[in-house]
Design an enzyme around this catalytic site. Structure first.
Site, PDB file in Angstrom:
ATOM      1  N   SER A   1       3.312   2.584   2.988  1.00 16.25           N
ATOM      2  CA  SER A   1       3.478   1.520   3.980  1.00 16.25           C
ATOM      3  C   SER A   1       4.806   1.637   4.715  1.00 16.25           C
ATOM      4  O   SER A   1       5.862   1.876   4.107  1.00 16.25           O
ATOM      5  CB  SER A   1       3.397   0.150   3.301  1.00 16.25           C
ATOM      6  OG  SER A   1       3.759  -0.884   4.198  1.00 16.25           O
TER       7      SER A   1
ATOM      8  N   ARG B   1       0.852  -1.189   0.000  1.00 16.95           N
ATOM      9  CA  ARG B   1       0.000   0.000   0.000  1.00 16.95           C
ATOM     10  C   ARG B   1       0.894   1.247   0.000  1.00 16.95           C
ATOM     11  O   ARG B   1       1.967   1.252   0.619  1.00 16.95           O
ATOM     12  CB  ARG B   1      -0.909   0.017   1.221  1.00 16.95           C
ATOM     13  CG  ARG B   1      -2.007  -1.039   1.186  1.00 16.95           C
ATOM     14  CD  ARG B   1      -2.914  -0.916   2.393  1.00 16.95           C
ATOM     15  NE  ARG B   1      -3.947  -1.950   2.400  1.00 16.95           N
ATOM     16  CZ  ARG B   1      -5.129  -1.834   1.790  1.00 16.95           C
ATOM     17  NH1 ARG B   1      -5.429  -0.711   1.148  1.00 16.95           N
ATOM     18  NH2 ARG B   1      -6.015  -2.815   1.841  1.00 16.95           N
TER      19      ARG B   1
ATOM     20  N   ASP C   1      -3.843 -28.490   4.273  1.00 21.49           N
ATOM     21  CA  ASP C   1      -3.022 -27.506   4.972  1.00 21.49           C
ATOM     22  C   ASP C   1      -3.736 -26.988   6.214  1.00 21.49           C
ATOM     23  O   ASP C   1      -3.144 -26.922   7.299  1.00 21.49           O
ATOM     24  CB  ASP C   1      -2.697 -26.340   4.031  1.00 21.49           C
ATOM     25  CG  ASP C   1      -1.726 -25.351   4.648  1.00 21.49           C
ATOM     26  OD1 ASP C   1      -0.526 -25.651   4.691  1.00 21.49           O
ATOM     27  OD2 ASP C   1      -2.167 -24.285   5.085  1.00 21.49           O
TER      28      ASP C   1
ATOM     29  N   HIS D   1      -1.327 -20.390  -0.917  1.00 21.11           N
ATOM     30  CA  HIS D   1      -2.343 -21.164  -0.209  1.00 21.11           C
ATOM     31  C   HIS D   1      -3.631 -20.996  -1.006  1.00 21.11           C
ATOM     32  O   HIS D   1      -3.931 -19.899  -1.483  1.00 21.11           O
ATOM     33  CB  HIS D   1      -2.501 -20.631   1.220  1.00 21.11           C
ATOM     34  CG  HIS D   1      -3.429 -21.421   2.091  1.00 21.11           C
ATOM     35  ND1 HIS D   1      -3.671 -22.775   1.917  1.00 21.11           N
ATOM     36  CD2 HIS D   1      -4.188 -21.043   3.162  1.00 21.11           C
ATOM     37  CE1 HIS D   1      -4.517 -23.185   2.857  1.00 21.11           C
ATOM     38  NE2 HIS D   1      -4.850 -22.163   3.603  1.00 21.11           N
TER      39      HIS D   1
ATOM     40  N   GLY E   1       8.121 -19.058   5.824  1.00 20.45           N
ATOM     41  CA  GLY E   1       8.961 -18.315   4.906  1.00 20.45           C
ATOM     42  C   GLY E   1      10.403 -18.169   5.352  1.00 20.45           C
ATOM     43  O   GLY E   1      11.324 -18.113   4.528  1.00 20.45           O
TER      44      GLY E   1
ATOM     45  N   ASP F   1      -4.445 -14.598   4.180  1.00 21.29           N
ATOM     46  CA  ASP F   1      -5.552 -15.104   3.356  1.00 21.29           C
ATOM     47  C   ASP F   1      -6.784 -14.215   3.386  1.00 21.29           C
ATOM     48  O   ASP F   1      -7.403 -13.959   2.348  1.00 21.29           O
ATOM     49  CB  ASP F   1      -5.956 -16.511   3.826  1.00 21.29           C
ATOM     50  CG  ASP F   1      -4.842 -17.518   3.692  1.00 21.29           C
ATOM     51  OD1 ASP F   1      -4.113 -17.471   2.685  1.00 21.29           O
ATOM     52  OD2 ASP F   1      -4.679 -18.354   4.604  1.00 21.29           O
TER      53      ASP F   1
END
Length: 352
Positions: free
Chosen positions: A64, A61, A204, A121, A147, A96
């Site tokens: 940010s 954004r 998952d 995902h 990550g 998500d």
């Protein structure tokens, strides 16, 4: 004494698994990649892509505060509006539940034919939070680790396994792009497994909730509480129920249950096979089946999205309660005495 039995169907399904020798990265390396977000996965994936030769920028954004972290990592930041125009491949690596709102505000109606939307995902596609136009590629690359490990394993010239799936192949190149992307993360060294958005999403979520995070956290707390309530020192309870868990999991990670049971003592091995099923018995499997059903029918996704968009009050209160649990209080004190833990930590909140 009862003997536990398994009801697993012995039918096996052959999965397609790809390695570096099977993959041509050239199509991926000819594309411009915008990674949306710079959290754990955004940090790990973007740096691995860059060092593999990909043209990658981080989409945030406008204004940010994360821009400073991006630039400190040697990457270039651009706005979400710029990403929609600049990128050939747009990888969503924000949480998500933010996919739907961010997609609708910055990408819906602005994508060009032939662009690709990518996810790590399948949640937002599988549950309909994001509905892409038919003329863009949609695929999934899901590294099977946080990550920070995606990054640290790559730096060791290794990789973590990844899943990949193609939801839409508008260009005829989606499969090649997916495999190339995963290979640039380092996953071609460990194996890239083909799946579907549905299977990746549901397995998952189940793994996180029933075993890896939810199940493990609850089991550790219950064990700690049982020992402390029986009058044992919390420090001993912490070591036996949390600290040493890493040693056992490392053995399982490297060689499965077989290597773990080979390494431990005969006493521990006997206690494993006798007492394990008494603690995690048939009633636990029934509860797990309930967890899986709520994932499959969309109830979990609906509840979680509503919780998040209401400010996550239940999540915050439950996490805060655990932060002050005697297990965590004891652990912070003991870890503070282990100076070696400070060096080489996977998570450094100031940088990633």
């Amino acid at each position: 004494m009862s003997t536990a039995t398994s009801t697993i169907d012995k039918t096996t399904q052959t999965l397609n698994i790809f390695y570096d020798k099977d993959i041509d990265r050239s199509k991926l390396l000819s594309k411009k990649v915008a990674v949306v977000g710079f959290g754990s996965q955004g940090f790990g994936q973007s740096l691995n892509l860059k060092e593999s030769g990909a043209n990658v920028k981080i989409a945030l954004r406008a204004g940010s505060a994360t821009t400073a972290k991006v630039e400190a990592a040697g990457l270039e930041a651009l706005s979400l509006e710029q990403a929609a125009e600049w990128a050939d491949i747009i990888m969503f690596l924000i949480p998500d539940v933010q996919h739907g709102p961010v997609y609708k505000e910055f990408f819906e109606g602005k994508l060009k034919p032939g662009q690709a939307l990518v996810f790590s995902h399948g949640f937002s596609i599988h549950y309909g939070e994001v509905v892409p136009p038919a003329d863009v590629d949609v695929f999934l690359i899901a590294p099977k680790s946080p990550g920070h490990l995606v990054r640290s394993e790559f730096q060791r010239d290794r990789g973590v396994p990844s899943l990949f799936a193609v939801h839409q192949d508008a260009t005829g190149e989606a499969r090649d792009l997916a495999l190339g992307y995963a290979a640039c993360l380092g996953s071609g060294k460990a194996g890239i497994i083909e799946t579907t958005f549905k299977d990746e999403t549901e397995t998952d979520l189940f793994g996180e909730q029933a075993v890896l995070c939810g199940g493990a956290s609850a089991l550790v707390k219950a064990g700690f509480e049982t020992l402390v309530e029986a009058g044992y020192p919390p420090e001993l309870a912490y070591f036996e129920c949390l600290h040493e868990l890493k040693l056992i999991v490392d053995l399982m990670y490297e060689g499965g249950l077989e290597d773990m049971r080979y390494s431990i003592s005969d006493t521990a091995r006997y206690g494993d096979v006798i007492s394990g099923p008494a603690v995690v018995g048939p009633e636990v499997k029934v509860a797990m089946q309930g967890v899986l059903k709520r994932i499959q029918n969309g109830e979990f996704a609906k509840t979680w999205i509503a919780e998040y968009r209401n400010g996550s009050p239940n999540l915050k209160s439950l996490v805060e309660a655990d932060r002050n649990h005697p297990l965590e209080v004891t652990g912070r004190k003991l870890r503070g005495m282990m100076s070696w833990l400070a060096g080489g930590r996977l998570v450094n909140r100031d940088k990633n």
